[in-house]
Scaffold this active site. Structure first.
Site, short mmCIF file in Angstrom:
data_model
loop_
_atom_site.label_atom_id
_atom_site.label_comp_id
_atom_site.label_asym_id
_atom_site.label_seq_id
_atom_site.Cartn_x
_atom_site.Cartn_y
_atom_site.Cartn_z
N ASP A 148 0.82 -1.21 0.00
CA ASP A 148 0.00 0.00 0.00
C ASP A 148 0.85 1.27 0.00
O ASP A 148 2.03 1.25 0.37
CB ASP A 148 -0.86 0.05 1.27
CG ASP A 148 -1.98 -0.96 1.22
OD1 ASP A 148 -2.01 -1.79 0.29
OD2 ASP A 148 -2.84 -0.92 2.13
N ASP A 149 0.19 2.36 -0.36
CA ASP A 149 0.66 3.74 -0.15
C ASP A 149 1.72 4.24 -1.13
O ASP A 149 2.14 5.38 -1.04
CB ASP A 149 1.16 3.97 1.29
CG ASP A 149 0.05 3.78 2.32
OD1 ASP A 149 -1.10 3.57 1.90
OD2 ASP A 149 0.34 3.84 3.53
N HIS A 198 -5.96 2.60 -4.11
CA HIS A 198 -5.94 2.86 -2.67
C HIS A 198 -6.43 4.28 -2.38
O HIS A 198 -6.03 4.89 -1.41
CB HIS A 198 -4.52 2.63 -2.13
CG HIS A 198 -4.41 2.54 -0.64
ND1 HIS A 198 -5.33 1.88 0.15
CD2 HIS A 198 -3.47 3.02 0.22
CE1 HIS A 198 -4.96 1.97 1.42
NE2 HIS A 198 -3.84 2.67 1.50
N HIS A 202 -5.80 9.27 0.99
CA HIS A 202 -5.68 8.52 2.23
C HIS A 202 -6.53 9.08 3.37
O HIS A 202 -6.10 9.11 4.53
CB HIS A 202 -4.22 8.39 2.67
CG HIS A 202 -3.92 7.02 3.22
ND1 HIS A 202 -4.27 6.65 4.49
CD2 HIS A 202 -3.36 5.93 2.65
CE1 HIS A 202 -3.88 5.39 4.68
NE2 HIS A 202 -3.35 4.93 3.58
N HIS A 289 3.98 -2.29 2.98
CA HIS A 289 4.03 -0.97 2.35
C HIS A 289 5.32 -0.86 1.55
O HIS A 289 6.41 -1.00 2.13
CB HIS A 289 3.93 0.13 3.42
CG HIS A 289 2.63 0.09 4.16
ND1 HIS A 289 2.39 -0.80 5.18
CD2 HIS A 289 1.49 0.79 3.98
CE1 HIS A 289 1.15 -0.63 5.62
NE2 HIS A 289 0.57 0.33 4.91
ZN ZN Z 1 -2.67 3.05 3.24
#
Ligand code: ZN
Length: 338
Positions: A148-149, A198, A202, A289
């Site tokens: 993620d991210d 995603h 955020h 991540h």
């Molecule tokens: Zn995230």
């Protein structure tokens, strides 16, 4: 002189005719059957009424079933006594994720004009990845690594490790990180990684209105499409948060996880390694991540160890597919266990 030339011509013709008849005896006609607009299948025509009809009906059973792209090929050979023919049909059924391969065997008695044996050759179905054509072994465990991210500069380190071991993973991209990192997303795509959405910024989705959630998704969709020409296949909501309302708004499967490596908290490759090895089992979806170097270093420990133990690394869509789990819009998946 003229006579010699004549003899030479006659003998050459005779040899050619012999070859022609010999070939005729060995080979049967190759016919074509149109399955749908784009798909033709070829099949052997034996000039035996019952056998030919049987094969034609068998192939026709594939007609009228849409949503699958088919490729059928065949191979036939005489069995030892020369009276029987073993005919194998190789059937490839594709969807956008994988190719299923199955083999159907017929034994034909040409003298009696009869199909004497029909069965599926074991293993009945093999599953190949569309791109690498790698064999997925259904009896061995499989897991999906998810990141993620990203992307950020470190994402390339993660891709290096995945490429080194020739394994695949799924990246849930954060929209606000996409600008200036288009080349990394292109690399992910080239390496056949799965790309998920995603959201853009955020934010906690429970605090956003439906229209705002849709906008968060659309910006990322459009950005990804403009780079690789495909839309993200899955959605991972920020913080993995969802409720009934969010589930209705999100137009794709919602993927969370069942193992959290806590890489964002500890930044320790050994810790990440220990967390995964302690709990890992078949069907896991693991949260990581790609934006941290400790995560890349942890991967370099985890992947060889799990490969050694027989694990296969697949994307999330592959994992759900191979585990025969129905993929639905708005449904939440944290693993592929039944
Ligand atoms: Zn995230």
């Amino acid at each position: 002189m003229k006579r010699d030339l004549f003899l030479l011509l006659v003998s050459t013709l005779f040899i050619l005719m012999l070859v022609y008849f010999y070939e005729q005896k060995e080979q049967f006609l190759n016919k074509k059957l149109q399955l749908n607009e784009n798909t033709y299948i070829e099949y052997p025509y034996f000039h035996r009424k019952e056998i030919d009809q049987y094969i034609y009906q068998y192939l026709n059973s594939y007609l009228g079933e849409d949503n699958r792209s088919l490729f059928i090929d065949y191979d036939y050979n005489y069995l030892e006594d020369e009276k029987l023919v073993r005919l194998l049909f190789y059937i490839y059924e594709e969807n956008d994720v994988i190719v299923k391969e199955s083999v159907k065997e017929f034994v034909l008695d040409l003298e009696k004009d009869k199909v004497v044996k029909v069965f599926m050759v074991k293993p009945t179905i093999k599953m190949y990845d569309n791109f690498y054509q790698r064999l997925i072994q259904m009896n061995k465990p499989m897991i999906a690594l998810t990141f993620d991210d990203g992307p950020n500069y470190n994402t390339n380190k993660v891709l290096d490790i995945l490429e080194k071991y020739q394994v695949k993973a799924t990246f849930f991209l954060l929209g606000c990180n996409i600008v200036h990192h288009e080349d990394i997303i292109q690399r992910m795509s080239n390496l056949n990684m799965e790309i998920g959405n995603h959201m853009y910024s955020h934010k906690l989705l429970t605090k956003l209105k439906n229209e705002e959630i849709k906008k968060e998704i659309k910006i990322v969709d459009d950005a990804v499409f403009s780079i690789i020409g495909r839309y993200p296949t899955l959605i991972r909501p920020s913080y993995g948060t969802y409720n009934k309302r969010i589930q209705n708004v999100l137009d794709r499967p919602i993927i969370i996880w069942n193992i959290d490596t806590l890489d964002w908290k500890y930044h320790s490759s050994k810790n990440i390694y220990k967390r995964v090895m302690k709990d890992v089992s078949d069907g896991d979806i693991i949260l990581m991540h790609d934006i941290y170097r400790a995560t890349a270093n942890g991967l370099d420990l985890i992947i060889p160890k799990l490969l050694d133990e027989g694990y296969q690394f697949v994307t999330v869509s592959e994992l759900l597919y191979y585990k025969d789990i129905e993929i639905k819009q708005g449904r939440v998946y944290s693993d592929a266990k039944k």
